[in-house]
Enzyme design. Structure first.
Site, PDB file in Angstrom:
ATOM      1  N   HIS A  52       0.848  -1.184   0.000  1.00 26.24           N
ATOM      2  CA  HIS A  52       0.000   0.000   0.000  1.00 26.24           C
ATOM      3  C   HIS A  52       0.891   1.244   0.000  1.00 26.24           C
ATOM      4  CE1 HIS A  52      -3.880  -1.969   1.781  1.00 26.24           C
ATOM      5  NE2 HIS A  52      -3.283  -2.746   0.887  1.00 26.24           N
ATOM      6  N   GLU A  54       1.001   3.903   1.888  1.00 29.55           N
ATOM      7  CA  GLU A  54       1.539   4.289   3.192  1.00 29.55           C
ATOM      8  C   GLU A  54       2.677   3.371   3.619  1.00 29.55           C
ATOM      9  OE1 GLU A  54      -2.977   5.158   3.380  1.00 29.55           O
ATOM     10  OE2 GLU A  54      -1.669   3.676   2.455  1.00 29.55           O
ATOM     11  N   CYS A  82      -5.967   2.355   5.718  1.00 33.40           N
ATOM     12  CA  CYS A  82      -6.686   1.118   6.034  1.00 33.40           C
ATOM     13  C   CYS A  82      -6.176   0.600   7.388  1.00 33.40           C
ATOM     14  CB  CYS A  82      -6.458   0.090   4.924  1.00 33.40           C
ATOM     15  SG  CYS A  82      -4.808  -0.668   4.957  1.00 33.40           S
ATOM     16  N   CYS A  85      -2.366  -0.180   7.322  1.00 28.77           N
ATOM     17  CA  CYS A  85      -1.526   1.018   7.227  1.00 28.77           C
ATOM     18  C   CYS A  85      -1.597   1.849   8.503  1.00 28.77           C
ATOM     19  CB  CYS A  85      -1.939   1.845   6.014  1.00 28.77           C
ATOM     20  SG  CYS A  85      -1.577   1.018   4.452  1.00 28.77           S
TER      21      CYS A  85
END
Length: 155
Positions: A52, A54, A82, A85
């Site tokens: 992801h 992040e 999310c 993250c």
């Protein structure tokens, strides 16, 4: 909050999505008003469900600082983090998170993490993913050794 950094995260999410890197997510790690690292979603291009934006930015910033701690740093993300993250933000010790789109916005675009967040709030035996514990005493012995290790680096 520096909205220019947030706009850069949004622009990076569009640029990398358009280039076929992955989903429409990107993040920046900023320290003392300077960008340390940029990350974008590479889930599909890297065949890595943890890639992801992040997470990618956190990894790069930690490498840049040669530290697992990002204390004194801020994260600017194109979307609300999310659960994975967000947990990484806590583990990294970030001082502040700024985001543009919400989890609801992401859900409407087909990225729904609501069930994951619900699962994390349940006891292991109640979660949808079957979990079973065994050999706890053996694992506890390793933790005891860790606590006695004179050169351990505390988190």
């Amino acid at each position: 909050m520096n909205q220019a950094f947030l706009q850069q995260a949004i622009d990076l999410s569009r640029e990398t999505m358009t280039a076929g890197e992955g989903g429409p997510f990107a993040a920046l790690i900023v320290k003392d008003g300077k960008i340390l690292a940029r990350g974008w979603n590479r889930v599909s291009s890297a065949c890595d469900p943890t890639a992801h934006g992040e997470i990618e930015a956190i990894r790069k910033a930690c490498q840049q600082l040669q530290s697992f701690s990002l204390q004194g740093c801020e994260l600017y993300s194109s979307c609300e983090p999310c659960p994975m993250c967000l947990a990484a933000c806590y583990w990294a010790g970030l001082e502040q998170v700024y985001y543009a789109a919400s989890r609801s916005d992401a859900s409407a675009a087909g990225f729904d993490d609501h069930d994951i967040a619900l699962q994390l709030g349940k006891a292991p035996c109640e979660q949808r993913l079957p979990m079973q514990q065994a050999l706890q005493d053996k694992a506890q012995a390793v933790f005891a050794e860790w606590l006695q290790k004179e050169d351990r680096i505390p988190y």
